[in-house]
Design an enzyme around this catalytic site. Structure first.
Site, PDB file in Angstrom:
ATOM      1  N   ASN A 130      -7.646  -0.544   7.881  1.00 29.62           N
ATOM      2  CA  ASN A 130      -6.840   1.171   6.772  1.00 29.62           C
ATOM      3  C   ASN A 130      -5.263   1.094   7.744  1.00 29.62           C
ATOM      4  O   ASN A 130      -4.385   1.534   6.849  1.00 29.62           O
ATOM      5  CB  ASN A 130      -7.343   2.255   6.577  1.00 29.62           C
ATOM      6  CG  ASN A 130      -6.283   3.386   5.996  1.00 29.62           C
ATOM      7  OD1 ASN A 130      -5.938   2.914   5.004  1.00 29.62           O
ATOM      8  ND2 ASN A 130      -6.301   4.025   6.867  1.00 29.62           N
TER       9      ASN A 130
ATOM     10  N   ASP B  53      -6.658   2.501  19.135  1.00 33.04           N
ATOM     11  CA  ASP B  53      -5.465   2.883  19.001  1.00 33.04           C
ATOM     12  C   ASP B  53      -5.793   0.704  18.363  1.00 33.04           C
ATOM     13  O   ASP B  53      -6.273  -0.298  19.321  1.00 33.04           O
ATOM     14  CB  ASP B  53      -4.958   2.363  19.687  1.00 33.04           C
ATOM     15  CG  ASP B  53      -3.752   1.852  20.073  1.00 33.04           C
ATOM     16  OD1 ASP B  53      -2.704   0.846  18.987  1.00 33.04           O
ATOM     17  OD2 ASP B  53      -2.466   1.998  20.671  1.00 33.04           O
TER      18      ASP B  53
ATOM     19  N   THR C 240       2.493   8.813   1.050  1.00 33.79           N
ATOM     20  CA  THR C 240       1.735   8.711   2.083  1.00 33.79           C
ATOM     21  C   THR C 240       2.897   9.166   3.067  1.00 33.79           C
ATOM     22  O   THR C 240       4.325   8.688   2.451  1.00 33.79           O
ATOM     23  CB  THR C 240       0.559   7.711   2.538  1.00 33.79           C
ATOM     24  OG1 THR C 240       1.452   6.653   2.708  1.00 33.79           O
ATOM     25  CG2 THR C 240      -0.166   7.595   1.481  1.00 33.79           C
TER      26      THR C 240
ATOM     27  N   LYS D  24       1.736  -8.387   4.652  1.00 36.57           N
ATOM     28  CA  LYS D  24       0.909  -7.857   4.150  1.00 36.57           C
ATOM     29  C   LYS D  24       0.082  -9.369   3.389  1.00 36.57           C
ATOM     30  O   LYS D  24      -0.579  -9.369   3.282  1.00 36.57           O
ATOM     31  CB  LYS D  24       0.611  -6.974   3.312  1.00 36.57           C
ATOM     32  CG  LYS D  24       1.095  -5.231   3.406  1.00 36.57           C
ATOM     33  CD  LYS D  24      -0.686  -5.102   4.132  1.00 36.57           C
ATOM     34  CE  LYS D  24       0.000  -3.593   4.562  1.00 36.57           C
ATOM     35  NZ  LYS D  24      -1.516  -2.957   5.526  1.00 36.57           N
TER      36      LYS D  24
ATOM     37  N   TYR E  51       7.707  -5.815   6.254  1.00 35.98           N
ATOM     38  CA  TYR E  51       6.133  -4.855   5.908  1.00 35.98           C
ATOM     39  C   TYR E  51       5.492  -5.898   5.048  1.00 35.98           C
ATOM     40  O   TYR E  51       4.012  -6.580   4.877  1.00 35.98           O
ATOM     41  CB  TYR E  51       6.545  -3.273   5.111  1.00 35.98           C
ATOM     42  CG  TYR E  51       5.031  -3.369   4.383  1.00 35.98           C
ATOM     43  CD1 TYR E  51       4.314  -1.992   5.691  1.00 35.98           C
ATOM     44  CD2 TYR E  51       5.413  -3.126   3.478  1.00 35.98           C
ATOM     45  CE1 TYR E  51       3.337  -1.795   4.809  1.00 35.98           C
ATOM     46  CE2 TYR E  51       3.835  -2.385   2.679  1.00 35.98           C
ATOM     47  CZ  TYR E  51       2.812  -2.051   3.271  1.00 35.98           C
ATOM     48  OH  TYR E  51       2.026  -1.119   3.077  1.00 35.98           O
TER      49      TYR E  51
ATOM     50  N   LEU F  41      -4.144   7.369   2.946  1.00 29.60           N
ATOM     51  CA  LEU F  41      -5.598   7.139   2.263  1.00 29.60           C
ATOM     52  C   LEU F  41      -6.808   7.371   3.212  1.00 29.60           C
ATOM     53  O   LEU F  41      -7.853   6.917   2.894  1.00 29.60           O
ATOM     54  CB  LEU F  41      -5.040   6.147   1.833  1.00 29.60           C
ATOM     55  CG  LEU F  41      -4.099   5.745   1.239  1.00 29.60           C
ATOM     56  CD1 LEU F  41      -3.359   3.991   0.614  1.00 29.60           C
ATOM     57  CD2 LEU F  41      -4.789   5.843  -0.233  1.00 29.60           C
TER      58      LEU F  41
END
Length: 235
Positions: free
Chosen positions: A79, A53, A193, A164, A160, A13
């Site tokens: 991103n 980084d 991805t 988010k 995860y 992305l």
């Protein structure tokens, strides 16, 4: 001229977003942990590379100094991300979750954007139309993951989605603190991805659509939101 930085910009992305924004007239920097890979990708896309980084304070500070010396920043796309719990086609659920897995995930997905925001806020505040896009996920939605029968409900991972959801809160609080900056979280959709082992059903072109749209907001655009290509998502 609008200057944009995209973290994790060498593939997926980030790569597609860089290509689209460059074509839209932005001066684009792609941030990459691997400087050589970043340089190669930048030459191919016709953009600029910066070693960055998101888990390293010194790396982020050096990137901010470099971009400041070049003239400043208008748009930041956070991103770069990781999905440590997904590997070998499987997903580690609550039964296998460790504190270390959670720490690694949050280091990139939450602490990373905060680290980058902290370093680049002085530049964004000098812009006439500053924008921040935080790349979130549909799995961040507490409403969705508690709705039986939905794909989000069926997802067993913990680290995860939690990272988010935390990023969404970061988005809201920064948007309130800095009303002059358009700061939003976006859900690109389940995109094919490396992050998900290429199991997504969308192309990167489809996934990047909402990122590009929100990166191009004007001073009167929305802020403090959580959106996908179809509109506002439930928290």
């Amino acid at each position: 001229m609008t200057t944009t930085l995209i973290t994790g910009g060498t593939k997926g992305l980030g790569h597609e977003t860089a290509r689209r924004l460059k074509d839209a007239g932005h001066t684009v920097y792609i941030g990459s942990r691997d400087a050589a890979r970043g340089d190669l990708t930048a030459r191919r896309l016709g953009v600029r590379a910066v070693q960055l980084d998101v888990t390293d304070d010194a790396s982020v500070a050096a990137a901010a100094q470099r971009i400041a010396a070049d003239g400043g920043l208008d748009v930041l796309v956070n991103n770069a991300g990781t999905q440590v719990e997904m590997h070998d086609g499987g997903i580690v659920g609550a039964d296998g979750l460790t504190a270390e897995m959670m720490r690694q995930t949050f280091e990139t997905n939450v602490f990373g954007p905060v680290r980058v925001l902290h370093a680049f806020l002085p530049l964004l505040l000098r812009s006439a139309a500053p924008v921040v896009v935080n790349v979130s996920s549909g799995l961040a939605s507490l409403t969705r993951v508690t709705a039986p029968g939905t794909p989000a409900y069926a997802y067993p991972g913990v680290a995860y989605p939690a990272s988010k959801t935390a990023l969404n809160m970061v988005t809201v609080q920064y948007a309130k603190a800095y009303p002059g900056i358009r700061i939003n979280a976006v859900e690109p959709g389940f995109t094919k991805t490396d992050l998900n082992g290429n199991t997504g059903h969308q192309t990167v072109a489809q996934g990047a659509e909402i990122i590009v749209r929100m990166a191009c907001l004007g001073p009167d655009g929305p802020t403090g939101g959580y959106v996908d290509v179809n509109g506002t998502l439930p928290w």
